[in-house]
Design a protein around this motif. Structure first.
Motif, PDB file in Angstrom:
ATOM      1  N   THR A  54       0.851  -1.183   0.000  1.00  0.00           N
ATOM      2  CA  THR A  54       0.000   0.000   0.000  1.00  0.00           C
ATOM      3  C   THR A  54       0.889   1.236   0.000  1.00  0.00           C
ATOM      4  OG1 THR A  54      -1.698  -1.194   1.239  1.00  0.00           O
ATOM      5  CG2 THR A  54      -1.857   1.200   1.202  1.00  0.00           C
ATOM      6  N   GLN A  55       0.632   2.113  -0.951  1.00  0.00           N
ATOM      7  CA  GLN A  55       1.403   3.338  -1.108  1.00  0.00           C
ATOM      8  C   GLN A  55       0.876   4.419  -0.160  1.00  0.00           C
ATOM      9  OE1 GLN A  55       4.138   3.468  -3.626  1.00  0.00           O
ATOM     10  NE2 GLN A  55       3.676   1.408  -2.937  1.00  0.00           N
ATOM     11  N   PRO A  56       1.673   5.455   0.099  1.00  0.00           N
ATOM     12  CA  PRO A  56       1.227   6.538   0.991  1.00  0.00           C
ATOM     13  C   PRO A  56      -0.088   7.187   0.558  1.00  0.00           C
ATOM     14  CG  PRO A  56       3.574   6.728   0.584  1.00  0.00           C
ATOM     15  CD  PRO A  56       3.066   5.637  -0.308  1.00  0.00           C
ATOM     16  N   ASP A  57      -0.354   7.191  -0.759  1.00  0.00           N
ATOM     17  CA  ASP A  57      -1.605   7.790  -1.251  1.00  0.00           C
ATOM     18  C   ASP A  57      -2.790   6.833  -1.155  1.00  0.00           C
ATOM     19  OD1 ASP A  57      -1.148   5.971  -3.276  1.00  0.00           O
ATOM     20  OD2 ASP A  57      -1.074   7.451  -4.881  1.00  0.00           O
ATOM     21  N   GLY A  58      -2.556   5.615  -0.624  1.00  0.00           N
ATOM     22  CA  GLY A  58      -3.617   4.630  -0.460  1.00  0.00           C
ATOM     23  C   GLY A  58      -3.749   3.649  -1.611  1.00  0.00           C
ATOM     24  N   SER A  59      -3.052   3.914  -2.703  1.00  0.00           N
ATOM     25  CA  SER A  59      -3.119   2.983  -3.830  1.00  0.00           C
ATOM     26  C   SER A  59      -2.349   1.706  -3.490  1.00  0.00           C
ATOM     27  CB  SER A  59      -2.561   3.623  -5.098  1.00  0.00           C
ATOM     28  OG  SER A  59      -1.188   3.923  -4.937  1.00  0.00           O
TER      29      SER A  59
ATOM     30  N   PRO B  35     -15.311  -8.196   4.016  1.00  0.00           N
ATOM     31  CA  PRO B  35     -14.661  -7.545   2.868  1.00  0.00           C
ATOM     32  C   PRO B  35     -13.462  -6.707   3.311  1.00  0.00           C
ATOM     33  CG  PRO B  35     -17.031  -7.244   2.775  1.00  0.00           C
ATOM     34  CD  PRO B  35     -16.715  -7.854   4.119  1.00  0.00           C
ATOM     35  N   ASN B  36     -12.392  -6.802   2.553  1.00  0.00           N
ATOM     36  CA  ASN B  36     -11.170  -6.047   2.852  1.00  0.00           C
ATOM     37  C   ASN B  36     -10.611  -5.561   1.518  1.00  0.00           C
ATOM     38  OD1 ASN B  36      -8.531  -5.217   3.364  1.00  0.00           O
ATOM     39  ND2 ASN B  36      -8.233  -6.730   4.982  1.00  0.00           N
ATOM     40  N   GLU B  37     -10.759  -4.281   1.247  1.00  0.00           N
ATOM     41  CA  GLU B  37     -10.365  -3.711  -0.042  1.00  0.00           C
ATOM     42  C   GLU B  37      -8.892  -3.948  -0.358  1.00  0.00           C
ATOM     43  OE1 GLU B  37     -10.921  -2.219  -3.675  1.00  0.00           O
ATOM     44  OE2 GLU B  37     -12.500  -2.584  -2.216  1.00  0.00           O
ATOM     45  N   THR B  38      -8.047  -4.046   0.643  1.00  0.00           N
ATOM     46  CA  THR B  38      -6.617  -4.269   0.379  1.00  0.00           C
ATOM     47  C   THR B  38      -6.351  -5.677  -0.137  1.00  0.00           C
ATOM     48  OG1 THR B  38      -6.144  -4.927   2.664  1.00  0.00           O
ATOM     49  CG2 THR B  38      -5.906  -2.584   2.122  1.00  0.00           C
TER      50      THR B  38
END
Length: 81
Positions: free
Chosen positions: A20-25, A64-67
């Motif tokens: 996971t990147q700092p921007d959430g992507s 559910p877990n989006e990551t």
């Protein structure tokens, strides 16, 4: 060919390492498992087989877990095909 027009349900191991990147992507840090599946997918596509791929990522513990979404895997697979 006997396979033409048939369906194939293929279980893939797309439990790839992600970050996971700092921007959430979310990015894939190694797509080797996706690349290893290409020969199978291309073999079936060349024979006009309709493919259903199934896989999972991680262990979401029933919620559910989006990551742990396979969306990032689907996007990478689409680019490779």
């Amino acid at each position: 060919d006997q396979m033409e027009g048939k369906y194939a349900l293929v279980r893939m191991d797309y439990n790839v390492p992600i970050e996971t990147q700092p921007d959430g992507s979310i990015i894939i840090t190694s797509d080797s498992r996706i690349r290893l599946s290409l020969k199978t997918i291309e073999y079936l596509l060349d024979r006009q087989v309709k493919i259903i791929l199934c896989s999972h990522m991680g262990r979401p513990k029933g919620k559910p877990n989006e990551t742990l979404s396979l969306g990032v895997v689907a996007a990478r697979l689409s680019k490779l095909l």
